[in-house]
Design a protein around this motif. Structure first.
Motif, mmCIF file in Angstrom:
data_model
loop_
_atom_site.group_PDB
_atom_site.id
_atom_site.type_symbol
_atom_site.label_atom_id
_atom_site.label_comp_id
_atom_site.label_asym_id
_atom_site.label_seq_id
_atom_site.Cartn_x
_atom_site.Cartn_y
_atom_site.Cartn_z
ATOM 1 N N TYR A 69 0.854 -1.190 0.000
ATOM 2 C CA TYR A 69 0.000 0.000 0.000
ATOM 3 C C TYR A 69 0.890 1.240 0.000
ATOM 4 C CZ TYR A 69 -4.073 -2.868 1.200
ATOM 5 O OH TYR A 69 -5.086 -3.785 1.174
ATOM 6 N N ASP A 70 0.283 2.364 -0.279
ATOM 7 C CA ASP A 70 1.008 3.620 -0.105
ATOM 8 C C ASP A 70 1.131 3.962 1.375
ATOM 9 O OD1 ASP A 70 1.349 4.166 -2.868
ATOM 10 O OD2 ASP A 70 -0.703 4.940 -2.984
ATOM 11 N N THR A 74 -5.541 10.601 3.375
ATOM 12 C CA THR A 74 -4.650 9.972 2.399
ATOM 13 C C THR A 74 -5.429 9.384 1.226
ATOM 14 O OG1 THR A 74 -4.617 7.912 3.699
ATOM 15 C CG2 THR A 74 -2.848 9.507 4.096
ATOM 16 N N LEU A 97 -4.005 8.088 -2.393
ATOM 17 C CA LEU A 97 -3.040 7.098 -1.918
ATOM 18 C C LEU A 97 -3.772 5.843 -1.449
ATOM 19 C CD1 LEU A 97 -0.688 9.415 0.186
ATOM 20 C CD2 LEU A 97 -0.389 8.671 -2.189
ATOM 21 N N THR A 98 -3.316 4.676 -1.875
ATOM 22 C CA THR A 98 -3.912 3.434 -1.387
ATOM 23 C C THR A 98 -3.606 3.294 0.099
ATOM 24 O OG1 THR A 98 -1.950 2.150 -1.989
ATOM 25 C CG2 THR A 98 -3.742 2.302 -3.618
ATOM 26 N N THR A 99 -4.622 2.923 0.873
ATOM 27 C CA THR A 99 -4.485 2.961 2.337
ATOM 28 C C THR A 99 -5.097 1.718 2.965
ATOM 29 O OG1 THR A 99 -4.592 5.382 2.303
ATOM 30 C CG2 THR A 99 -5.019 4.283 4.415
ATOM 31 N N ARG A 145 8.653 0.477 7.387
ATOM 32 C CA ARG A 145 7.593 0.479 6.376
ATOM 33 C C ARG A 145 6.855 -0.862 6.255
ATOM 34 N NH1 ARG A 145 11.418 3.990 4.141
ATOM 35 N NH2 ARG A 145 10.546 6.000 3.477
ATOM 36 N N ALA A 186 4.356 -0.372 3.279
ATOM 37 C CA ALA A 186 3.935 0.997 2.986
ATOM 38 C C ALA A 186 4.990 1.698 2.140
ATOM 39 C CB ALA A 186 3.717 1.765 4.283
ATOM 40 N N ARG A 187 4.595 2.140 0.968
ATOM 41 C CA ARG A 187 5.545 2.843 0.107
ATOM 42 C C ARG A 187 5.954 4.184 0.702
ATOM 43 N NH1 ARG A 187 1.328 1.230 -3.228
ATOM 44 N NH2 ARG A 187 1.790 -0.605 -4.515
ATOM 45 N N HIS A 188 5.010 4.832 1.370
ATOM 46 C CA HIS A 188 5.286 6.191 1.843
ATOM 47 C C HIS A 188 5.255 6.353 3.364
ATOM 48 C CE1 HIS A 188 5.228 7.581 -2.263
ATOM 49 N NE2 HIS A 188 4.021 7.087 -2.444
ATOM 50 N N TRP A 221 9.430 8.070 7.596
ATOM 51 C CA TRP A 221 8.274 7.310 7.120
ATOM 52 C C TRP A 221 7.248 7.011 8.209
ATOM 53 C CZ3 TRP A 221 7.450 2.670 9.587
ATOM 54 C CH2 TRP A 221 8.535 2.180 10.351
ATOM 55 N N ALA A 273 4.470 12.419 -0.375
ATOM 56 C CA ALA A 273 4.346 11.384 -1.408
ATOM 57 C C ALA A 273 4.391 11.990 -2.805
ATOM 58 C CB ALA A 273 3.037 10.612 -1.216
#
Length: 476
Positions: A9-10, A27, A32-34, A124, A140-142, A306, A338
């Motif tokens: 996910y983001d 988000t 952003l995918t959450t 992350r 988590a990407r972000h 992060w 992001a």
């Protein structure tokens, strides 16, 4: 699904209370995918064991008190409250401790819900253990946002575990009114629950270790609340410590430091909160399990790029509305970073900076009388090095107070910065003052000059005219 499945996910949000929900909302709105992880009920402490049920218990108590101060109405409300109906309404307000509606809301914003215990599993990454034992790793990407809140903190008293004491959760979810209730503590939970249960028919004994109630507010706030509780029939004892507790034949026995023996049907400990960070994997990212998490004004954990800690876990302001405010800031900051935007973290009024945590935190204590404050108390302002003056006014001096309640009793204080001529803090104590505090919040947060406040004309005849009396008292 396999036990080793990893899903990217983001953003991953740990905790689905009001704070986590608001982070996810922001988000998702940014595209952003959450993922949101929750081990209990979606909606969190506030919805089921704090803000909502406590106010549902308090509202009839306060409404009856107001009615008894109203000419022509007081004779109609001499009898007791219908406790069963009050408790039933409290249960309705908590959706009977079911979270279907909150889950639908979360699904409606496009966030994915994972039920189970979430723990950080390195940078992350969050490992989720579902109720059936299935494990998944969410990456988590972000950002990962820790929004796990707090739990009641109990003292290490002999015999406490065997007594099965109430905490705030039991106090707001009890199915019947105890005949006698001991409340230990002098803060918000203690005073609100003492007010509620005394009003519902309990004989409340309030035991306060310190010199008075509500010691984070101006001294007169606690004094007026203690006086009202005593008039309502509660036994308020300050300077009193509890040395031991036991349950004998179903009866709770508390022994105080002075040797007094107090008996009751239940005992509530409202003696502080601890962060719910003891088992969320902080050690996997170099942080101490069970600790409060230090953050910057964008709610990012110190030393990371992060990890965010939003709401009670950062110990800035243990209030639902303040946590939701932080969530909006954090969500905006996560989205901006992001997108590769540079944040102006030092900008005092920026969209990514939680400045209200330092300067303009509002709070209402829903006792009778209500106590409401924003900003700094006189003592806090002086300790911070400001050259200030406190201006006090009896709220009964305005016409609206007499119309609101016969024999209205309350006080207002504004703390004025004498060099900048702005307000550093405002406190109101009295029936109905919770609805006044936002005007004070705007004045403090906006650093409105005293000279401009003269042109904010209060409507007549309302209690808001206390602003005029305060300004007149300041000018002398």
């Amino acid at each position: 699904m396999t036990e080793t499945e990893t899903i990217a996910y983001d953003v991953v949000v740990l905790g689905a209370g009001p704070v986590g929900e608001n982070v996810a909302d922001r988000t998702r709105a940014a595209g952003l995918t959450t993922a949101v992880v929750e081990s209990e009920l979606v909606g969190g402490e506030c919805s089921y064991w704090a803000c909502m049920p406590s106010k549902a218990l308090l509202r009839p108590v306060i409404a009856r008190a107001d009615a008894r101060r109203t000419p022509g109405l007081r004779q109609a409300v001499r009898g007791p409250l219908d406790a069963a109906e009050v408790l039933a309404h409290r249960t309705y307000e908590t959706s009977d401790w079911h979270d279907d509606g909150q889950v639908r809301w979360l699904e409606g914003i496009g966030a994915d819900l994972y039920r189970g215990h979430g723990r950080l599993a390195g940078p992350r990454a969050v490992e989720v253990t579902a109720p059936d034992g299935t494990r998944r790793t969410l990456t988590a990407r972000h950002a990962v946002a820790v929004c796990t809140g707090t739990r009641a903190q109990l003292p290490g008293l002999p015999g406490l575990a065997e007594v099965e004491p109430w905490t705030s959760r039991e106090a707001t979810s009890a199915k019947e009114v105890p005949g006698r209730l001991i409340v230990v503590g002098g803060g918000v939970v203690a005073t609100e629950m003492a007010t509620a249960w005394q009003g519902l028919g309990s004989q409340v004994t309030l035991l306060v270790r310190g010199k008075g109630l509500l010691n984070r507010m101006e001294p007169f706030a606690g004094e007026l609340v203690a006086e009202a509780l005593t008039e309502a029939g509660a036994d308020v004892r300050t300077g009193t410590s509890v040395e031991s507790v036991s349950r004998q034949n179903g009866t709770v026995v508390a022994v105080t430091g002075s040797g007094d023996r107090i008996e009751a049907d239940e005992i509530l400990f409202a003696t502080g909160r601890a962060p719910r960070t003891d088992d969320i994997g902080l050690d996997t990212v170099g942080l101490e399990p069970g600790s409060w998490l230090d953050v910057d004004d964008s709610l990012r954990v110190t030393g990371t790029d992060w990890l965010y800690a939003v709401g009670d876990v950062n110990h800035r302001a243990l209030l639902t509305h303040q946590g939701k405010y932080q969530a909006r800031i954090a969500g905006a900051a996560i989205a901006a970073r992001a997108a590769g935007d540079e944040l102006s973290d030092g900008e005092p009024w920026g969209a990514h900076s939680a400045t209200a945590d330092h300067h303009a935190v509002p709070q209402v204590v829903f006792t009778d009388p209500e106590a409401a404050a924003v900003g700094l108390s006189l003592a806090e302002a002086e300790q911070a090095g400001h050259r200030v003056r406190a201006v006090d006014v009896e709220i009964s001096s305005v016409a609206g107070a007499g119309l609101y309640a016969d024999g209205y009793k309350g006080r207002a204080r504004m703390v004025v910065d004498l060099e900048e001529e702005i307000l550093r803090g405002v406190t109101f104590v009295g029936p109905g003052v919770g609805e006044l505090i936002h005007s004070a919040t705007i004045a403090v947060a906006g650093q409105v000059p005293i000279g401009r406040l003269w042109h904010a004309v209060p409507s007549y005849p309302t209690i808001s005219e206390v602003w005029l009396r305060l300004l007149e008292a300041y000018r002398g």
